[in-house]
Structure formats: structure tokens, C-alpha cells
Design a protein around this motif. Structure first.
Motif, short mmCIF file in Angstrom:
data_model
loop_
_atom_site.label_atom_id
_atom_site.label_comp_id
_atom_site.label_asym_id
_atom_site.label_seq_id
_atom_site.Cartn_x
_atom_site.Cartn_y
_atom_site.Cartn_z
N MET A 54 94.41 1.84 79.89
CA MET A 54 93.84 2.89 80.73
C MET A 54 94.91 3.89 81.15
SD MET A 54 91.27 0.51 83.05
CE MET A 54 90.48 1.81 84.02
N VAL A 55 96.07 3.38 81.52
CA VAL A 55 97.16 4.28 81.92
C VAL A 55 97.64 5.12 80.73
CG1 VAL A 55 99.55 4.35 82.75
CG2 VAL A 55 97.89 2.80 83.82
N ALA A 56 97.59 4.55 79.54
CA ALA A 56 98.03 5.26 78.33
C ALA A 56 96.98 6.25 77.82
CB ALA A 56 98.37 4.26 77.23
N GLY A 57 95.81 6.26 78.43
CA GLY A 57 94.75 7.16 77.99
C GLY A 57 93.97 6.67 76.81
N LEU A 58 94.09 5.37 76.50
CA LEU A 58 93.39 4.80 75.35
C LEU A 58 92.05 4.18 75.72
CD1 LEU A 58 96.47 3.11 73.64
CD2 LEU A 58 95.43 5.32 73.09
N GLU A 59 91.82 3.96 77.00
CA GLU A 59 90.51 3.52 77.49
C GLU A 59 90.16 4.38 78.70
OE1 GLU A 59 89.60 -0.55 78.01
OE2 GLU A 59 90.76 -1.23 76.28
N PRO A 60 88.88 4.67 78.89
CA PRO A 60 88.49 5.54 80.01
C PRO A 60 88.80 4.92 81.36
CG PRO A 60 86.55 4.56 78.96
CD PRO A 60 87.72 4.24 78.09
N ALA A 61 89.15 5.78 82.30
CA ALA A 61 89.43 5.36 83.67
C ALA A 61 88.67 6.27 84.61
CB ALA A 61 90.93 5.41 83.94
N PRO A 62 87.33 6.15 84.63
CA PRO A 62 86.52 7.06 85.43
C PRO A 62 86.88 7.01 86.91
CG PRO A 62 85.22 5.18 84.66
CD PRO A 62 86.52 5.13 83.94
N GLY A 63 87.08 8.19 87.48
CA GLY A 63 87.38 8.29 88.90
C GLY A 63 88.85 8.18 89.25
N ALA A 64 89.68 7.70 88.33
CA ALA A 64 91.10 7.54 88.61
C ALA A 64 91.83 8.87 88.47
CB ALA A 64 91.72 6.51 87.67
N THR A 65 92.89 9.03 89.25
CA THR A 65 93.73 10.22 89.16
C THR A 65 95.18 9.81 88.91
OG1 THR A 65 94.20 10.26 91.54
CG2 THR A 65 92.26 11.48 90.77
N VAL A 66 95.96 10.77 88.41
CA VAL A 66 97.38 10.52 88.17
C VAL A 66 98.17 11.69 88.73
CG1 VAL A 66 97.24 11.52 85.83
CG2 VAL A 66 99.15 10.00 86.43
N ALA A 67 99.27 11.39 89.41
CA ALA A 67 100.15 12.41 89.98
C ALA A 67 101.54 12.26 89.38
CB ALA A 67 100.20 12.27 91.49
N TRP A 68 102.22 13.39 89.17
CA TRP A 68 103.56 13.38 88.60
C TRP A 68 104.25 14.69 88.98
CZ3 TRP A 68 99.22 14.99 86.23
CH2 TRP A 68 99.26 16.19 85.50
N GLU A 69 105.53 14.75 88.70
CA GLU A 69 106.29 15.97 88.88
C GLU A 69 106.56 16.60 87.52
OE1 GLU A 69 109.87 15.43 91.05
OE2 GLU A 69 108.85 14.99 92.96
N ASP A 70 106.31 17.90 87.39
CA ASP A 70 106.59 18.55 86.12
C ASP A 70 108.08 18.81 85.99
OD1 ASP A 70 107.20 20.83 87.60
OD2 ASP A 70 105.29 21.82 87.17
N GLU A 71 108.48 19.45 84.88
CA GLU A 71 109.90 19.64 84.62
C GLU A 71 110.58 20.51 85.67
OE1 GLU A 71 110.25 21.11 80.67
OE2 GLU A 71 109.64 19.22 79.72
N GLY A 72 109.80 21.32 86.35
CA GLY A 72 110.36 22.17 87.40
C GLY A 72 110.37 21.52 88.77
N GLY A 73 109.89 20.26 88.84
CA GLY A 73 109.88 19.55 90.11
C GLY A 73 108.64 19.78 90.94
N THR A 74 107.65 20.48 90.37
CA THR A 74 106.40 20.73 91.09
C THR A 74 105.46 19.54 90.94
OG1 THR A 74 106.60 23.10 90.73
CG2 THR A 74 104.42 22.26 91.32
N ARG A 75 104.85 19.12 92.03
CA ARG A 75 103.94 17.98 91.99
C ARG A 75 102.61 18.38 91.37
NH1 ARG A 75 100.02 15.37 94.93
NH2 ARG A 75 100.14 13.09 95.00
N ARG A 76 102.14 17.60 90.44
CA ARG A 76 100.87 17.86 89.76
C ARG A 76 99.95 16.65 89.95
NH1 ARG A 76 101.23 23.28 88.89
NH2 ARG A 76 103.13 23.80 87.73
N GLU A 77 98.67 16.88 89.93
CA GLU A 77 97.70 15.79 90.00
C GLU A 77 96.47 16.18 89.19
OE1 GLU A 77 95.54 12.81 93.23
OE2 GLU A 77 96.97 14.32 93.90
N ALA A 78 95.90 15.20 88.48
CA ALA A 78 94.75 15.46 87.62
C ALA A 78 94.01 14.16 87.39
CB ALA A 78 95.22 16.04 86.28
#
Length: 229
Positions: A54-78
Motif C-alpha cells: 500500500m505504501v509503495a502504491g501497488l495496492e489501493p489505500a482509500p482515504g490514506a494520505t502521505v506527507a513529505w518535503e519536496d527538494e526545496g524543503g516545502t511540505r507536501r501532502e496528497a
């Protein structure tokens, strides 16, 4: 002077998996630390492999979100599903029984780089380095069906490493291996962790679990214990 704590590599929230009417697990928040090796343990059927997929995107994870920092250090969530394009090159998954294309070992390792449009000279350099790292130069022109089980695992590790992911998800990397083949794979995983990559591996192998610096997570009764000792 105190060294500042590293920000998480990924933070996944709302990870829930149901099988029919049964809830396999519910994990409100799962933080993947940087530069850390994790052994994910638990009884068979607890959902360990499913969690990684699920974390690798190989199985669906309905309703789950993931947050990370992009290369510029900006926080992203999707939403976690589908896996955001920005994370596809940062996460690599290795199946318990890796599938190798019916071509040479070298071509198998180069496949992901070609798919990303990497320049030919750079592919040659990185594949050559990966072959040497995994100790499989001698089989680089061999068809996968002629490889031993240990060689298949080392090819799969080299194929993942060559993509230079920040997070490697390994499903039972030493299963069905014994003796020298198992020792070789354990040594390679130890090197990946020593490089500063984050490695999360489903395993029951005591030697892997007891590698220096490895953190243990335990999945059971629908909950994930990330402070298990």
C-alpha cells in the motif's frame, strides 16, 4: 551543541485495510524516518506485506494520505492512492519472489533507468556499479531462469539500488535462502542501511532483525507498534 532531528522521510495517515468484514489493520499515523533500517515483524496473516504494498502504491489505500518535503524543503501532502508522481522515484519495492524479465541480468537492472529516460552513458555507469556492488558481474549476460535463488535476490536488490531510492521496501528478502546465499543478501542489506537510505523489511530472519541499528516494528491485532523491543 545538539544536532537537530531529521524531518521524517514520509508520514502516512489513515492507513486502513479491510478484508471483507474483517479489519486487518488500522494505523492512524505511520512515520518513516530518514536513514533508518526497520524490521517489520508479526505473525503470518497480520498484513505486513499488504502494508508495504500500500505504501509503495501497488495496492489501493482509500482515504490514506502521505506527507513529505519536496527538494526545496516545502511540505507536501496528497492522497496515497495513486502514489504521487513526486514519490515514485523516491520509493522502491522488492517482492518476496522477484519477477525478472526474460532477458539478461544487465538489462533487468537497466530497465528502470531506461524507463526514466536516463542517458545511455549514465545507465552504463550506474548498472556497472550495481553489478559490482551485488557481486553479480559474472552473471550479467545470463538469462534469469539460469540463476540461483540467491543470485535472483541480489539482482533484485541491484535493480532497486540502481534507481537510488530514498526508501526501500523489502518483502522477506532472505526467505527460501540458506547458507552463503543468505549471508550475501544480509550483507547487502546492511550496506544499504549504512549508506543512509531508509530500509523497511518484512522479515522473520533473526540475523536481519539483529543487524546493528535496526529498529523493530511489530504488526499484530490490527495495530502497529513502532517502539517494539
Amino acid at each position: 551543541m545538539t544536532t537537530p532531528a531529521l524531518s521524517p522521510l514520509l508520514t502516512v495517515r489513515g492507513l486502513v485495510r479491510r478484508v471483507g468484514s474483517r479489519q486487518l489493520f488500522a494505523i492512524p499515523e505511520l512515520v518513516f524516518p530518514r536513514a533508518t533500517a526497520v524490521a517489520l515483524t508479526g505473525v503470518n496473516g497480520a498484513g505486513k506485506s499488504t502494508l508495504l504494498r500500500m505504501v509503495a502504491g501497488l495496492e489501493p489505500a482509500p482515504g490514506a494520505t502521505v506527507a513529505w518535503e519536496d527538494e526545496g524543503g516545502t511540505r507536501r501532502e496528497a492522497p496515497l492512492t495513486p502514489l504521487p508522481p513526486a514519490l515514485r522515484q523516491r520509493v522502491a519495492y522488492m517482492h518476496q519472489h522477484p519477477y525478472l524479465f526474460r532477458t539478461s541480468v544487465r538489462d533487468n537492472i537497466a530497465y528502470g533507468l531506461r524507463a526514466r529516460g536516463v542517458a545511455h552513458d549514465e545507465i552504463e555507469r550506474r548498472v556497472g556499479a550495481a553489478l559490482g556492488w551485488a557481486g553479480i558481474v559474472h552473471v550479467q549476460d545470463t538469462a534469469p531462469e539460469k540463476l540461483s535463488g540467491g543470485e535472483v535476490q541480489r539482482v533484485a536488490l541491484a535493480r532497486a539500488k540502481v534507481l537510488e531510492p530514498e526508501l526501500l521496501l523489502l518483502d522477506e528478502p532472505t526467505s527460501n535462502l540458506d547458507g552463503h546465499a543468505r549471508e550475501q543478501v544480509i550483507a547487502l542489506i546492511g550496506e544499504l542501511a549504512a549508506e543512509g537510505r531508509s530500509v523497511v523489511m518484512v522479515c522473520h530472519d533473526r540475523e536481519l532483525i539483529n543487524l546493528p541499528g535496526v529498529v523493530r516494528w511489530k504488526l499484530g491485532d490490527g495495530q502497529l507498534d513502532t517502539r517494539h523491543r
